[in-house]
Write an enzyme that holds these catalytic residues in place. Structure first.
Site, mmCIF file in Angstrom:
data_model
loop_
_atom_site.group_PDB
_atom_site.id
_atom_site.type_symbol
_atom_site.label_atom_id
_atom_site.label_comp_id
_atom_site.label_asym_id
_atom_site.label_seq_id
_atom_site.Cartn_x
_atom_site.Cartn_y
_atom_site.Cartn_z
ATOM 1 N N TRP A 121 30.233 -41.653 -14.469
ATOM 2 C CA TRP A 121 31.545 -42.163 -14.186
ATOM 3 C C TRP A 121 31.144 -43.257 -15.543
ATOM 4 O O TRP A 121 32.568 -44.229 -16.101
ATOM 5 C CB TRP A 121 31.500 -42.711 -12.966
ATOM 6 C CG TRP A 121 32.067 -41.307 -12.113
ATOM 7 C CD1 TRP A 121 31.237 -41.048 -11.225
ATOM 8 C CD2 TRP A 121 33.163 -40.960 -12.637
ATOM 9 N NE1 TRP A 121 31.945 -39.651 -10.373
ATOM 10 C CE2 TRP A 121 33.648 -40.052 -11.293
ATOM 11 C CE3 TRP A 121 34.572 -41.168 -12.402
ATOM 12 C CZ2 TRP A 121 34.176 -38.265 -11.549
ATOM 13 C CZ3 TRP A 121 35.973 -40.179 -12.527
ATOM 14 C CH2 TRP A 121 35.215 -39.005 -12.186
ATOM 15 N N ASP A 195 31.375 -50.566 -10.724
ATOM 16 C CA ASP A 195 32.877 -50.070 -10.409
ATOM 17 C C ASP A 195 31.513 -49.169 -9.083
ATOM 18 O O ASP A 195 30.891 -48.267 -9.552
ATOM 19 C CB ASP A 195 32.870 -48.543 -11.504
ATOM 20 C CG ASP A 195 33.114 -47.383 -10.050
ATOM 21 O OD1 ASP A 195 33.428 -47.184 -9.756
ATOM 22 O OD2 ASP A 195 33.751 -46.469 -11.494
ATOM 23 N N LYS A 219 36.233 -42.249 -0.724
ATOM 24 C CA LYS A 219 35.385 -41.404 -0.479
ATOM 25 C C LYS A 219 34.933 -42.503 0.656
ATOM 26 O O LYS A 219 34.345 -41.970 1.876
ATOM 27 C CB LYS A 219 34.026 -41.783 -0.996
ATOM 28 C CG LYS A 219 34.327 -41.099 -2.338
ATOM 29 C CD LYS A 219 33.380 -41.512 -3.816
ATOM 30 C CE LYS A 219 34.847 -41.182 -4.728
ATOM 31 N NZ LYS A 219 34.594 -39.914 -5.286
HETATM 32 N N1 PMP Z 1 34.246 -43.950 -10.800
HETATM 33 C C1 PMP Z 1 33.134 -43.459 -9.444
HETATM 34 C C2 PMP Z 1 31.971 -44.021 -9.240
HETATM 35 C C3 PMP Z 1 33.756 -42.582 -8.842
HETATM 36 O O1 PMP Z 1 33.407 -40.991 -7.943
HETATM 37 C C4 PMP Z 1 35.641 -41.629 -9.321
HETATM 38 C C5 PMP Z 1 36.307 -40.522 -8.628
HETATM 39 N N2 PMP Z 1 35.106 -39.578 -8.324
HETATM 40 C C6 PMP Z 1 36.274 -42.505 -10.227
HETATM 41 C C7 PMP Z 1 35.224 -43.489 -10.838
HETATM 42 C C8 PMP Z 1 37.417 -41.672 -10.076
HETATM 43 O O2 PMP Z 1 38.106 -42.270 -9.329
HETATM 44 P P1 PMP Z 1 39.546 -42.166 -9.145
HETATM 45 O O3 PMP Z 1 39.775 -40.738 -9.728
HETATM 46 O O4 PMP Z 1 39.482 -42.612 -7.440
HETATM 47 O O5 PMP Z 1 40.585 -42.567 -10.026
#
Ligand code: PMP
Length: 384
Positions: A121, A195, A219
């Site tokens: 991520w 994040d 989550k």
């Molecule tokens: N950052 C992290 C740490 C994530 O776990 C996720 C989704 N699994 C995201 C960003 C992306 O999130 P979204 O699908 O809501 O854009």
């Protein structure tokens, strides 16, 4: 008094009862049954309004109240200082990978962005940020299979950075910052952007260290479709002229997240989740429970004599996402299939890393982890 059920009636009632499994999905993920039941009970008539939240104007007093309560409950739960704004936005955490640089990169003339890459991520954030600024890796585990958190003492932080980005919990690789770094102590005045999509509200946040925290809600905070941004006031007002108004933090703050129609139902569900969290004793209590759940699962993995293996340095292991591998692909497939049949759902690891992964967010009960551990023991006894 209710008459006791006949055996036939009991069987019929049982057949009608919803089948709930232990859901280890990484997100959208399990929610407390009481939250879902409350949402169901209020579906047709929200607290005497005669309409569903789904049908309600976002300008109505009832929705204004839902929004204000959600913000206040989040402030209470995370002990958010008054100098921070709480924004409810759309576009997910992936959207924030662009929205953050659009809002912060112009704070400094050189448009420097320092990123710490510790997994999938933050790697994505690093890539997207390159469209907006002069991006450098302050530290990374790209060459080390993302199996640890690099010691902040060794980070290469630039004096003129507009901000520093990190991901506090890597959902795919299962690596988590146990404490946020103190950038000032490392000689940097840059604001720290975090994040926290996969560990927000699972532990306390040190607001003397974080200047902006964002998280997709799906989550620990409820459904998809809503992104929470908590941002220190002094970071507002620097957006690039090309930044869409609806993604401008200052505009969003001024309009109290209602420049356009917000995702009303996800905000309502987020509010129910926050109420549930308060009822469970708040973040310190849930943090303790999360530690107990993850300790239990890691102990089962480490105690399996190598049948199950977690590759992450023990000090940096995630309390939310526990990845583990097995001796072969065939056994992994069998594990997933048998686990599904036993009511333990969504345990397959992310496609980029394979193996297995148990996501054990706030709403995963201890009983779910106990059931998984018992299943792992039994599976090893039969196939080990
Ligand atoms: N950052 C992290 C740490 C994530 O776990 C996720 C989704 N699994 C995201 C960003 C992306 O999130 P979204 O699908 O809501 O854009």
């Amino acid at each position: 008094m209710n008459a006791p059920l006949t055996p036939q009636a009991a069987l019929a009632a049982d057949a009608l009862a919803p089948r709930r499994v232990f859901n280890f999905s990484p997100g959208p993920s399990t929610m407390p049954q009481s939250v879902l039941e409350q949402a169901a009970a209020e579906m047709l008539d929200y607290r005497g309004c005669g309409v569903s939240v789904l049908e309600m104007s976002h300008r109505s007093a009832a929705f204004e109240d839902i929004l204000a309560r959600a913000e206040q409950d989040l402030r209470d739960l995370l002990a958010i200082p008054a100098a921070f704004k709480v924004l409810f936005m759309q576009g997910g955490a992936i959207g924030q990978n662009a929205i953050v640089p659009m809002n912060l990169v112009a704070r400094r003339p050189g448009r420097a962005i320092d990123v710490v890459v510790t997994g999938e991520w933050s790697r994505k954030s690093w890539t997207e940020a390159q469209r907006y600024g002069d991006v450098a890796l302050a530290a990374s585990t790209l060459g080390a299979a993302h199996d640890h958190i690099p010691d902040p003492a060794g980070w290469a932080l630039r004096q003129d950075a507009s901000y520093v980005h990190l991901c506090s919990n890597e959902t795919v690789h299962g690596v988590e910052f146990q404490t946020l770094p103190d950038l000032r102590a490392l000689g940097s005045e840059a604001p720290l952007v975090v994040d926290a999509s996969s560990n927000i509200a699972s532990r306390t946040i040190d607001w003397t260290r974080a200047a902006l925290v964002f998280a997709g809600a799906q989550k620990n905070l409820g459904p998809s479709g809503i992104t929470v941004v908590i941002v220190r006031e002094d970071l507002l007002g620097h957006a690039l002229p090309t930044c869409p108004s609806v993604f401008d933090y200052r505009v969003t703050a001024e309009q109290r997240s209602m420049l356009n129609t917000p995702p009303t139902y996800p905000i309502y569900l987020l509010g129910l989740m926050l109420q549930w969290l308060k009822g469970e004793g708040g973040v310190p209590a849930i943090e303790q429970r999360n530690r107990a759940k993850s300790d239990r699962l890691y102990a089962a993995i480490d105690g399996s004599g190598g049948f199950y293996r977690n590759p992450v340095a023990p000090a940096d292991r995630s309390r939310m996402n526990v990845p583990f591998v097995m001796p072969s692909e065939a056994l992994t497939d069998r594990f997933v299939a048998e686990a599904e049949a036993a009511g333990l759902s969504s345990l397959r690891g992310h496609k980029s890393v394979g193996g297995l992964r148990a996501s054990i967010y706030n709403a995963m009960p201890e009983a779910g982890v106990e059931a998984l551990v018992a299943f792992m023991h039994d599976f090893q006894r039969r196939h080990g």
